[in-house]
Motif scaffolding. Structure first.
Motif, PDB file in Angstrom:
ATOM      1  N   SER A  12      12.429  39.842 -30.269  1.00  0.00           N
ATOM      2  CA  SER A  12      12.466  40.485 -31.577  1.00  0.00           C
ATOM      3  C   SER A  12      13.833  40.274 -32.200  1.00  0.00           C
ATOM      4  O   SER A  12      14.855  40.352 -31.514  1.00  0.00           O
ATOM      5  CB  SER A  12      12.179  41.986 -31.446  1.00  0.00           C
ATOM      6  N   ASP A  13      13.841  40.004 -33.506  1.00  0.00           N
ATOM      7  CA  ASP A  13      15.098  39.857 -34.237  1.00  0.00           C
ATOM      8  C   ASP A  13      15.075  40.673 -35.526  1.00  0.00           C
ATOM      9  O   ASP A  13      15.748  40.358 -36.484  1.00  0.00           O
ATOM     10  CB  ASP A  13      15.398  38.389 -34.528  1.00  0.00           C
ATOM     11  N   VAL A  53      13.274  34.614 -32.856  1.00  0.00           N
ATOM     12  CA  VAL A  53      12.273  34.843 -31.807  1.00  0.00           C
ATOM     13  C   VAL A  53      11.954  33.515 -31.119  1.00  0.00           C
ATOM     14  O   VAL A  53      11.737  32.495 -31.765  1.00  0.00           O
ATOM     15  CB  VAL A  53      10.995  35.455 -32.416  1.00  0.00           C
TER      16      VAL A  53
END
Length: 98
Positions: A12-13, A53
Motif C-alpha cells: 500500500s502507498d 505498490v
C-alpha cells in the motif's frame, strides 16, 4: 548494535510519505514439524513518495516517526555505504588486535 534490515513488497502507498511493506517469514512448527508461512505488515517512512505498490524495498529500524512508523525505506546507495563503513570498522578492529 546494528539496525535490522528487512525486505519485502510494497502492498500500500496510500499514506503521504508512508508505504506498507509485507514481510514474509517461514519457520518450522515446533509440534507439527512442518514449515509454516506467516507474514506481517510494517509501516515505513518514504520521504519522497517514490515507491509504488509491487516494488521490492528494504526497510530498516529507526526512531519513531509517528504512531505506527518505526521503519524507514532504505535505498541501495545507503545500504552500500553502511556495508562499506562496517567493513572498514572491522578492518580497523583487526588491525588494532594485531
Amino acid at each position: 548494535m546494528p539496525k535490522r534490515v528487512l525486505q519485502g513488497p510494497v502492498v500500500s502507498d496510500k499514506g503521504d510519505k508512508t508505504v506498507v511493506v509485507r514481510i514474509d517469514r517461514a519457520f518450522k512448527h515446533p509440534l507439527l514439524a512442518k514449515v509454516v508461512r506467516r507474514s506481517k505488515r510494517y509501516h515505513a517512512h518514504d520521504e519522497n513518495n517514490q515507491y509504488k505498490v509491487g516494488d521490492m524495498v528494504q526497510i530498516r529500524e529507526c526512531p519513531p516517526k509517528s504512531k505506527l512508523k518505526r521503519w524507514e525505506v532504505v535505498t541501495a546507495e545507503e545500504l552500500a555505504a553502511a556495508a562499506a563503513d562496517r567493513q572498514q570498522a572491522e578492518a580497523d578492529k583487526a588491525d588494532a588486535n594485531e
